[in-house]
Scaffold this motif. Structure first.
Motif, PDB file in Angstrom:
ATOM      1  N   CYS A 252      30.142  39.365  44.343  1.00  0.00           N
ATOM      2  CA  CYS A 252      30.966  38.144  44.413  1.00  0.00           C
ATOM      3  C   CYS A 252      30.903  37.568  45.827  1.00  0.00           C
ATOM      4  CB  CYS A 252      32.409  38.462  44.026  1.00  0.00           C
ATOM      5  SG  CYS A 252      33.537  37.074  44.265  1.00  0.00           S
ATOM      6  N   VAL A 253      30.535  36.274  45.915  1.00  0.00           N
ATOM      7  CA  VAL A 253      30.439  35.644  47.238  1.00  0.00           C
ATOM      8  C   VAL A 253      31.695  34.823  47.551  1.00  0.00           C
ATOM      9  CG1 VAL A 253      27.920  35.602  47.252  1.00  0.00           C
ATOM     10  CG2 VAL A 253      29.156  33.641  46.312  1.00  0.00           C
ATOM     11  N   HIS A 254      32.698  34.927  46.679  1.00  0.00           N
ATOM     12  CA  HIS A 254      34.007  34.328  46.938  1.00  0.00           C
ATOM     13  C   HIS A 254      33.974  32.795  46.975  1.00  0.00           C
ATOM     14  CE1 HIS A 254      37.627  36.545  47.318  1.00  0.00           C
ATOM     15  NE2 HIS A 254      38.140  35.702  48.182  1.00  0.00           N
ATOM     16  N   CYS A 255      33.018  32.197  46.245  1.00  0.00           N
ATOM     17  CA  CYS A 255      32.868  30.730  46.307  1.00  0.00           C
ATOM     18  C   CYS A 255      33.976  29.997  45.559  1.00  0.00           C
ATOM     19  CB  CYS A 255      31.508  30.334  45.732  1.00  0.00           C
ATOM     20  SG  CYS A 255      31.309  30.769  43.980  1.00  0.00           S
ATOM     21  N   GLY A 256      34.556  30.639  44.523  1.00  0.00           N
ATOM     22  CA  GLY A 256      35.665  30.017  43.792  1.00  0.00           C
ATOM     23  C   GLY A 256      35.242  29.039  42.708  1.00  0.00           C
TER      24      GLY A 256
ATOM     25  N   CYS B  64      34.380  29.706  39.834  1.00  0.00           N
ATOM     26  CA  CYS B  64      34.930  30.216  38.576  1.00  0.00           C
ATOM     27  C   CYS B  64      36.348  29.713  38.310  1.00  0.00           C
ATOM     28  CB  CYS B  64      34.928  31.744  38.598  1.00  0.00           C
ATOM     29  SG  CYS B  64      35.649  32.425  40.101  1.00  0.00           S
TER      30      CYS B  64
ATOM     31  N   ILE C 197      39.820  39.214  41.403  1.00  0.00           N
ATOM     32  CA  ILE C 197      38.782  40.081  41.996  1.00  0.00           C
ATOM     33  C   ILE C 197      39.278  40.595  43.348  1.00  0.00           C
ATOM     34  CG2 ILE C 197      36.460  40.039  43.043  1.00  0.00           C
ATOM     35  CD1 ILE C 197      35.663  38.078  40.757  1.00  0.00           C
TER      36      ILE C 197
ATOM     37  N   CYS D 145      30.119  31.548  36.760  1.00  0.00           N
ATOM     38  CA  CYS D 145      29.753  32.140  38.054  1.00  0.00           C
ATOM     39  C   CYS D 145      28.249  32.051  38.345  1.00  0.00           C
ATOM     40  CB  CYS D 145      30.188  33.606  38.060  1.00  0.00           C
ATOM     41  SG  CYS D 145      29.595  34.482  39.520  1.00  0.00           S
ATOM     42  N   PRO D 146      27.875  31.425  39.451  1.00  0.00           N
ATOM     43  CA  PRO D 146      26.439  31.314  39.761  1.00  0.00           C
ATOM     44  C   PRO D 146      25.836  32.630  40.249  1.00  0.00           C
ATOM     45  CG  PRO D 146      27.757  30.191  41.446  1.00  0.00           C
ATOM     46  CD  PRO D 146      28.715  30.725  40.434  1.00  0.00           C
ATOM     47  N   SER D 147      26.675  33.603  40.619  1.00  0.00           N
ATOM     48  CA  SER D 147      26.147  34.864  41.154  1.00  0.00           C
ATOM     49  C   SER D 147      26.092  35.967  40.094  1.00  0.00           C
ATOM     50  CB  SER D 147      27.029  35.350  42.314  1.00  0.00           C
ATOM     51  OG  SER D 147      27.130  34.335  43.278  1.00  0.00           O
TER      52      SER D 147
ATOM     53  N   VAL E 226      28.528  37.525  38.466  1.00  0.00           N
ATOM     54  CA  VAL E 226      29.506  38.616  38.662  1.00  0.00           C
ATOM     55  C   VAL E 226      29.977  39.137  37.298  1.00  0.00           C
ATOM     56  CG1 VAL E 226      31.801  39.179  39.565  1.00  0.00           C
ATOM     57  CG2 VAL E 226      30.226  37.792  40.924  1.00  0.00           C
TER      58      VAL E 226
HETATM   59  S1  SF4 Z   1      32.130  32.059  40.929  1.00  0.00           S
HETATM   60 FE1  SF4 Z   1      31.362  34.167  40.941  1.00  0.00          FE
HETATM   61  S2  SF4 Z   1      30.784  34.567  43.072  1.00  0.00           S
HETATM   62 FE2  SF4 Z   1      32.100  32.738  43.070  1.00  0.00          FE
HETATM   63  S3  SF4 Z   1      34.194  33.570  43.400  1.00  0.00           S
HETATM   64 FE3  SF4 Z   1      33.916  33.401  41.211  1.00  0.00          FE
HETATM   65  S4  SF4 Z   1      33.183  35.439  40.606  1.00  0.00           S
HETATM   66 FE4  SF4 Z   1      32.889  35.294  42.843  1.00  0.00          FE
END
Ligand code: SF4
Ligand code: SF4
Length: 405
Positions: free
Chosen positions: A25-29, A31, A52, A85-87, A89
């Motif tokens: 998770c890169v904490h981009c938000g 989601c 998370i 989520c683009p990563s 997760v």
């Molecule tokens: S979109 Fe994915 S990477 Fe970004 S905060 Fe949410 S869970 Fe983390």
């Protein structure tokens, strides 16, 4: 994101898995934008990124409180955040790991414990649940409105199932609450599959998929049910069953996870992987078949509610709509179709206020195209939406079966 798990968390059977998910998770938000509880409550801790972060804190050794538990309880496990989520997760597995740690550390108040134990005692037992449903129907006028709304508005008895007469065979997960609340769904499935030249091998020993226990503070009991089902299905799998079919997408999502959830069990890991690989939602079976042979003459205008467990967990969004369109049904457009209806397993009982709000928003969206009937693919969504007493809600396979000639 950087992590520094406590020694206790590192020693958990799924500690390494949790750490790897946290690090992805890169904490981009991003989601948060599609999270139903974040949309309703506007609190960072009621969105995926906040949850998370809460789980990270718990696994790093911060004190666990009832407030942490509440924010995790409010999660619908709809997995909309995973679709966004683009990563990539793997949120739901992290949530399962986090919830187990939090629930072990924070004892629930008596009222919550009794509700959860009561649900676990009744719902996974089809015969008991069916008997209680019939009793509830007999005394419906005396029931509080909130309980009456959990009963089917119109109980359609199961039509006769065809005899076994085909070489092609599948297994069918009969489910636990569905036979009581919508007895004709699996019968309609058997009749449609029979028309396509596919028979269902009955396996009486298989029962509830285990998701109910697993998501009500009893993960080990849920996994025990998974093992029982694997044992029950195994001889028929070895005899050549081509698929294990689910008509409730909530069960399907869980059976498809057996392989992952039992990967550390040497006695069951390989079998669980095979079972998950064979698990198919009913729509996956139908979309590969020549549907013209069903002789469907469709004349209803319907809206399809795609359950989260179908679109976000099983990644089958659009599949039922595709089959229904091929068969000639007219489908009305549904705005915000990615959002959860608020049913989410037992969420309508454990978080009734949020659940009702989501249900009403969902029905407004579904009814905006003025359908005659709403179709869906999961008994939880079906009962929850139908219980509002607005447009009738049915399983899509029953509509198909009724339109066959
Ligand atoms: S979109 Fe994915 S990477 Fe970004 S905060 Fe949410 S869970 Fe983390
Ligand atoms: S699973 Fe659903 S309710 Fe839970 S954090 Fe993700 S989007 Fe929000």
């Amino acid at each position: 994101m950087q992590t520094n798990l406590s020694e206790q968390a590192k020693a958990l059977p799924r500690g390494a898995e949790a750490e790897s998910i946290l690090r992805s998770c890169v904490h981009c938000g991003f989601c948060n934008a599609t999270c139903p509880t974040y949309q309703l409550l506007g609190d960072e801790l009621d969105g995926p990124r906040g949850r998370i972060y809460l789980i990270k804190q718990v696994l790093e050794g911060s004190p666990v409180t009832a407030k942490t538990q509440l924010h995790l309880d409010r999660c619908l496990t709809c997995r909309n955040c995973e679709s966004t989520c683009p990563s990539g997760v793997d949120y739901h597995n992290l949530l399962d790991i986090g919830r187990a740690v939090v629930d072990a550390a924070v004892p629930r108040p008596l009222e919550q414990r009794l509700l959860r134990q009561g649900l676990r005692a009744v719902l996974p037992r089809p015969a008991l649940f069916k008997a209680l449903t019939r009793l509830g129907e007999a005394f419906r006028p005396l029931l509080p409105a909130s309980l009456g709304a959990k009963l089917p508005r119109q109980l359609r008895p199961a039509k006769p199932r065809p005899p076994l007469r085909h070489d092609r065979r599948v297994l069918l997960l009969e489910g636990c609450v569905q036979p009581g609340l919508s007895p004709n769904t699996n019968a309609a499935t058997a009749r449609v599959l029979d028309r396509l030249g596919i028979g269902i091998t009955p396996i009486r020993e298989a029962g509830c998929c285990g998701a109910l226990d697993y998501h009500l503070d009893a993960q080990q009991q849920g996994l025990a049910r998974a093992r029982q089902n694997i044992d029950a299905w195994w001889p028929a799998i070895e005899a050549g069953a081509e698929a294990i079919v689910q008509t409730a997408s909530g069960c399907g999502a869980f059976v498809k996870d057996y392989g992952h959830l039992l990967e550390q069990d040497p006695a069951y890991a390989a079998k669980a992987r095979r079972v998950s690989a064979l698990a198919k939602d009913l729509v996956e079976v139908l979309q590969a078949e020549p549907l013209e042979s069903l002789g469907v003459r469709a004349d209803q205008r319907l809206a399809f509610h795609c359950p989260c467990t179908l679109q976000h967990a099983q990644k089958l969004g659009g599949a039922v709509e595709g089959v229904l369109t091929r068969l000639g049904f007219q489908l009305s457009a549904v705005p915000d179709s990615h959002l959860c209806c608020g049913s989410a397993g037992t969420y309508s009982l454990t978080q009734p206020a949020l659940s009702r709000q989501l249900r009403d928003n969902k029905l407004d969206a579904l009814e905006s195209g003025q359908p005659q009937v709403i179709a869906t693919a999961n008994i939880g969504c079906q009962t929850h939406l139908d219980g509002a007493g607005r447009t009738p809600v049915r399983h899509w396979i029953e509509l198909v079966e009724e339109a066959m000639h």
